[in-house]
Write a protein that holds these residues in place. Sequence first.
Motif, PDB file in Angstrom:
ATOM      1  N   ALA A  84      68.368  34.231   1.508  1.00  0.00           N
ATOM      2  CA  ALA A  84      69.088  35.575   1.892  1.00  0.00           C
ATOM      3  C   ALA A  84      68.479  36.741   1.253  1.00  0.00           C
ATOM      4  CB  ALA A  84      70.070  35.617   1.091  1.00  0.00           C
ATOM      5  N   ALA A  85      68.090  36.994   0.062  1.00  0.00           N
ATOM      6  CA  ALA A  85      67.025  37.612  -0.715  1.00  0.00           C
ATOM      7  C   ALA A  85      65.757  38.390   0.773  1.00  0.00           C
ATOM      8  CB  ALA A  85      66.132  37.863  -1.301  1.00  0.00           C
ATOM      9  N   ARG A  86      65.553  37.234   1.242  1.00  0.00           N
ATOM     10  CA  ARG A  86      64.129  37.467   1.575  1.00  0.00           C
ATOM     11  C   ARG A  86      64.651  37.977   3.471  1.00  0.00           C
ATOM     12  NH1 ARG A  86      61.457  32.726   0.630  1.00  0.00           N
ATOM     13  NH2 ARG A  86      60.069  33.482  -0.802  1.00  0.00           N
ATOM     14  N   LEU A  87      65.787  37.493   4.025  1.00  0.00           N
ATOM     15  CA  LEU A  87      66.389  37.860   5.427  1.00  0.00           C
ATOM     16  C   LEU A  87      66.753  39.574   5.040  1.00  0.00           C
ATOM     17  CD1 LEU A  87      68.831  35.350   6.351  1.00  0.00           C
ATOM     18  CD2 LEU A  87      66.635  36.179   7.698  1.00  0.00           C
ATOM     19  N   ASP A  88      67.537  40.026   3.715  1.00  0.00           N
ATOM     20  CA  ASP A  88      67.499  41.600   3.845  1.00  0.00           C
ATOM     21  C   ASP A  88      66.194  42.261   3.471  1.00  0.00           C
ATOM     22  OD1 ASP A  88      70.092  40.858   3.124  1.00  0.00           O
ATOM     23  OD2 ASP A  88      70.463  40.763   1.516  1.00  0.00           O
ATOM     24  N   GLY A  89      65.110  41.668   3.251  1.00  0.00           N
ATOM     25  CA  GLY A  89      63.998  42.629   3.717  1.00  0.00           C
ATOM     26  C   GLY A  89      62.840  42.258   1.876  1.00  0.00           C
ATOM     27  N   ALA A  90      62.758  41.600   0.960  1.00  0.00           N
ATOM     28  CA  ALA A  90      62.906  41.984  -0.227  1.00  0.00           C
ATOM     29  C   ALA A  90      61.302  41.352  -0.412  1.00  0.00           C
ATOM     30  CB  ALA A  90      63.973  41.029  -1.277  1.00  0.00           C
ATOM     31  N   SER A  91      60.992  41.975  -1.105  1.00  0.00           N
ATOM     32  CA  SER A  91      59.234  41.368  -0.965  1.00  0.00           C
ATOM     33  C   SER A  91      59.171  40.587  -1.867  1.00  0.00           C
ATOM     34  CB  SER A  91      58.173  42.780  -1.377  1.00  0.00           C
ATOM     35  OG  SER A  91      58.830  43.351  -2.700  1.00  0.00           O
ATOM     36  N   GLU A  92      57.444  39.353  -1.529  1.00  0.00           N
ATOM     37  CA  GLU A  92      57.451  38.126  -2.762  1.00  0.00           C
ATOM     38  C   GLU A  92      57.774  38.857  -4.157  1.00  0.00           C
ATOM     39  OE1 GLU A  92      57.218  35.660  -2.577  1.00  0.00           O
ATOM     40  OE2 GLU A  92      57.795  35.442  -0.475  1.00  0.00           O
ATOM     41  N   LEU A  93      57.498  40.280  -4.985  1.00  0.00           N
ATOM     42  CA  LEU A  93      57.466  40.994  -6.311  1.00  0.00           C
ATOM     43  C   LEU A  93      58.857  40.981  -5.982  1.00  0.00           C
ATOM     44  CD1 LEU A  93      55.739  41.848  -8.220  1.00  0.00           C
ATOM     45  CD2 LEU A  93      56.120  44.576  -7.206  1.00  0.00           C
ATOM     46  N   GLN A  94      59.499  41.482  -5.114  1.00  0.00           N
ATOM     47  CA  GLN A  94      60.915  41.904  -5.385  1.00  0.00           C
ATOM     48  C   GLN A  94      62.096  40.407  -6.411  1.00  0.00           C
ATOM     49  OE1 GLN A  94      62.038  44.258  -2.458  1.00  0.00           O
ATOM     50  NE2 GLN A  94      62.403  46.037  -3.279  1.00  0.00           N
ATOM     51  N   ILE A  95      61.640  39.609  -4.894  1.00  0.00           N
ATOM     52  CA  ILE A  95      62.100  38.170  -5.559  1.00  0.00           C
ATOM     53  C   ILE A  95      61.837  37.690  -6.614  1.00  0.00           C
ATOM     54  CG2 ILE A  95      62.416  35.839  -4.627  1.00  0.00           C
ATOM     55  CD1 ILE A  95      62.000  36.374  -2.015  1.00  0.00           C
ATOM     56  N   ALA A  96      60.936  38.012  -7.357  1.00  0.00           N
ATOM     57  CA  ALA A  96      60.379  37.367  -8.367  1.00  0.00           C
ATOM     58  C   ALA A  96      61.168  37.982  -9.783  1.00  0.00           C
ATOM     59  CB  ALA A  96      58.964  37.839  -8.943  1.00  0.00           C
ATOM     60  N   MET A 117      70.138  29.546   9.582  1.00  0.00           N
ATOM     61  CA  MET A 117      69.259  30.409   8.708  1.00  0.00           C
ATOM     62  C   MET A 117      67.804  29.346   8.586  1.00  0.00           C
ATOM     63  SD  MET A 117      70.709  32.599   5.868  1.00  0.00           S
ATOM     64  CE  MET A 117      70.130  31.063   4.392  1.00  0.00           C
ATOM     65  N   ALA A 118      67.986  28.040   8.457  1.00  0.00           N
ATOM     66  CA  ALA A 118      67.330  27.189   7.844  1.00  0.00           C
ATOM     67  C   ALA A 118      66.539  26.637   8.253  1.00  0.00           C
ATOM     68  CB  ALA A 118      68.332  25.084   8.078  1.00  0.00           C
ATOM     69  N   ALA A 119      66.824  26.818   9.969  1.00  0.00           N
ATOM     70  CA  ALA A 119      65.985  27.224  10.876  1.00  0.00           C
ATOM     71  C   ALA A 119      65.246  27.985  11.200  1.00  0.00           C
ATOM     72  CB  ALA A 119      66.815  27.052  12.888  1.00  0.00           C
ATOM     73  N   ILE A 120      65.570  29.245  11.211  1.00  0.00           N
ATOM     74  CA  ILE A 120      64.561  30.528  10.977  1.00  0.00           C
ATOM     75  C   ILE A 120      63.634  30.768  10.379  1.00  0.00           C
ATOM     76  CG2 ILE A 120      65.637  31.362  13.277  1.00  0.00           C
ATOM     77  CD1 ILE A 120      66.687  33.281  10.833  1.00  0.00           C
ATOM     78  N   ALA A 121      64.283  30.080   9.108  1.00  0.00           N
ATOM     79  CA  ALA A 121      63.366  30.264   7.838  1.00  0.00           C
ATOM     80  C   ALA A 121      61.939  29.728   7.671  1.00  0.00           C
ATOM     81  CB  ALA A 121      64.471  29.270   6.363  1.00  0.00           C
ATOM     82  N   PRO A 122      61.279  28.382   8.458  1.00  0.00           N
ATOM     83  CA  PRO A 122      60.019  28.732   8.438  1.00  0.00           C
ATOM     84  C   PRO A 122      59.129  29.933   9.213  1.00  0.00           C
ATOM     85  CG  PRO A 122      61.104  26.515   8.986  1.00  0.00           C
ATOM     86  CD  PRO A 122      62.292  27.705   8.672  1.00  0.00           C
ATOM     87  N   GLN A 123      59.426  29.801  10.659  1.00  0.00           N
ATOM     88  CA  GLN A 123      59.229  31.242  10.887  1.00  0.00           C
ATOM     89  C   GLN A 123      58.840  32.199  10.555  1.00  0.00           C
ATOM     90  OE1 GLN A 123      61.783  31.023  14.180  1.00  0.00           O
ATOM     91  NE2 GLN A 123      60.931  29.427  14.875  1.00  0.00           N
ATOM     92  N   ARG A 124      60.140  32.866   9.467  1.00  0.00           N
ATOM     93  CA  ARG A 124      59.944  34.173   9.025  1.00  0.00           C
ATOM     94  C   ARG A 124      58.876  33.563   7.821  1.00  0.00           C
ATOM     95  NH1 ARG A 124      63.256  38.214   9.388  1.00  0.00           N
ATOM     96  NH2 ARG A 124      62.694  39.213   7.912  1.00  0.00           N
TER      97      ARG A 124
END
Lengths: 297, 286
Positions: free
Chosen positions: A192-204, B1-8
């Motif tokens: 969810a955080a990644r999809l919102d465009g959070a960076s690895e650092l922000q996630i950490a 969501m699970a399906a696109i996760a690895p690509q991202r």
Amino acid sequence: MTPTSKRRTPLAPYVILTPAIVLFVLFLALPIGYTVYLAMRRTQVSGLGLGAGARREVFVGFDNFAAALADGELWAGWLRVLGYGALVLVVMLGLALLFALLLDSARVRLSRFSRISIFLPYAVPGVAASLMWGFLYLPSLSPIRAILDVDLLGASTITYSMANVAVWGGTGFNMLVLYTTLRAIPRDYYEAARLDGASELQIALRVKIPILAPAIILTTVFSIIATIQVFTEPTTLRPFTNTISSTWSPLMKVYRDAFVTGDLYSAAATSIVIAAISLVLSFGFLRVVRDRAFGEG
Amino acid sequence: MAAIAPQRRSTRSGIGLAPTALLLLGALYCLFPVSWLLIASSKSPGELFTTPTLAFGTGFLSNVTDLFAYRDGVFWLWMGNTLLYAGGGALLSTAVSAISGYALAKYRFPGRKLIFNLLIGGILVPAVVLAIPQYLLFSKIGLADTYWAVLLPQILHPYSVYLARIYATAAIPDSLLEAGRIDGASEGRLLGRLALPLMVPGLVTIFLFQFVAIWNNFLLPFIMLGDDGKFPLTVGLYTLLAAGANQPSLYNLILTGTLLSIIPLIALFLTMQRYWKTDLSSGAVK
């Protein structure tokens, strides 16, 4: 439940727990009681202290505790351990957290090699670690001294040199505790955080560290208890230098009082003071453990 | 969501240079002293102070021979003692933790909470409060300076009881115990034949942690033992250092002894990799 099993169950757990309870009484409760008893007594010498009955043990209440609290040598020890402990806790736990987060991020290569290498010092006894570093600090042998022209065993550097031994020995274990906690979190938790465009650092910083908080508290309290009782490292480094006194840490003073000068009573009182201080600091820990693992209370 | 996760993830990945470098630096820092020890103990007494600190020498085998000849082979004795303390102690400790954890996890009985809290409360008691009175009490019954003085106090280990209780809760289904009871199995049989086998993976972890803890312990044997024939390696190495810190001719023995004392644990550690992955804070076994 049938009547027979009802009659049967109450006895079994007590039988099974008997060894643990016996060991608890003999090697925990009894010694603690004995320490408290000793801490409230003292040898009194009458006359010239010669002949039978001239020395007897008397009850002195809290005198030994008062003496321990007024002891300048002990306070100096506390101050040294406070400085040393703060350094160890911050650097060791900081590194442990950093390494755990780095290992958990997907983009690291050779992570297995790094993880095993960093955990390896856990398998090295404190005495052996202090010996190795002690020799590494010796001017005649040290490859460090070839680069860095500092007396690593001098009065101004000994605290850092000793802290380095503890950091070296302790980082890996704490890293493993934090890392395994991180691995137990389902991966899609971060999506969810990644999809919102959070960076690895922000996630950490915003997701992982808050999840790790209880584990960080736990490792911190364990480290505090261990640091307060520091004994092995300064004792083993002592033969390398004359800047470490025989009462460098409070526990070393307890050892000296009990086994070198033979004053068991003040040793007992001092060890209770040390225990009280770690108890105060670790009380929070039990609550964390209980709340997390045994919600039933 | 699970399906696109690895690509991202794959679009974002690539090697993280800085994280990899930082971790390798950490690994280097941790391996450095052990590697240096390996090099230093390969040097003969003459080479130790004359050759470059990071160059191998030619004296490793003669160092080992000298070490084993030192005081009629007392180093062998220390090695054997350590194995006895760590192996025997960890075995007993695991057994006590296992059955106690099982009883605390799988029975409901009056006093359960009290007994659990008392046993776990031991975590909070610093070794320092225990070691001196333990020594005095052992002296009173004439057991100070014996193997028992080092073995017995290390059997009850609060944290292992705590872990064993978690393993028992997770690994043994109540329905299985009930089925056993209906079939007429005794409580002892349920424990020995049903519960303990299910707990084995967790017990291996408890054994390993206890083995390392006893192997590394210095304070207790240091206080309890006077006769160097009963010393474990930690105390033995310390006395070797205390005797030899001012005699550079003994440095080779100390360095080689230190190296030999850590090899068994490192071997155990590397071969038992998968049992070290315990989640200590929540107790789940991977």
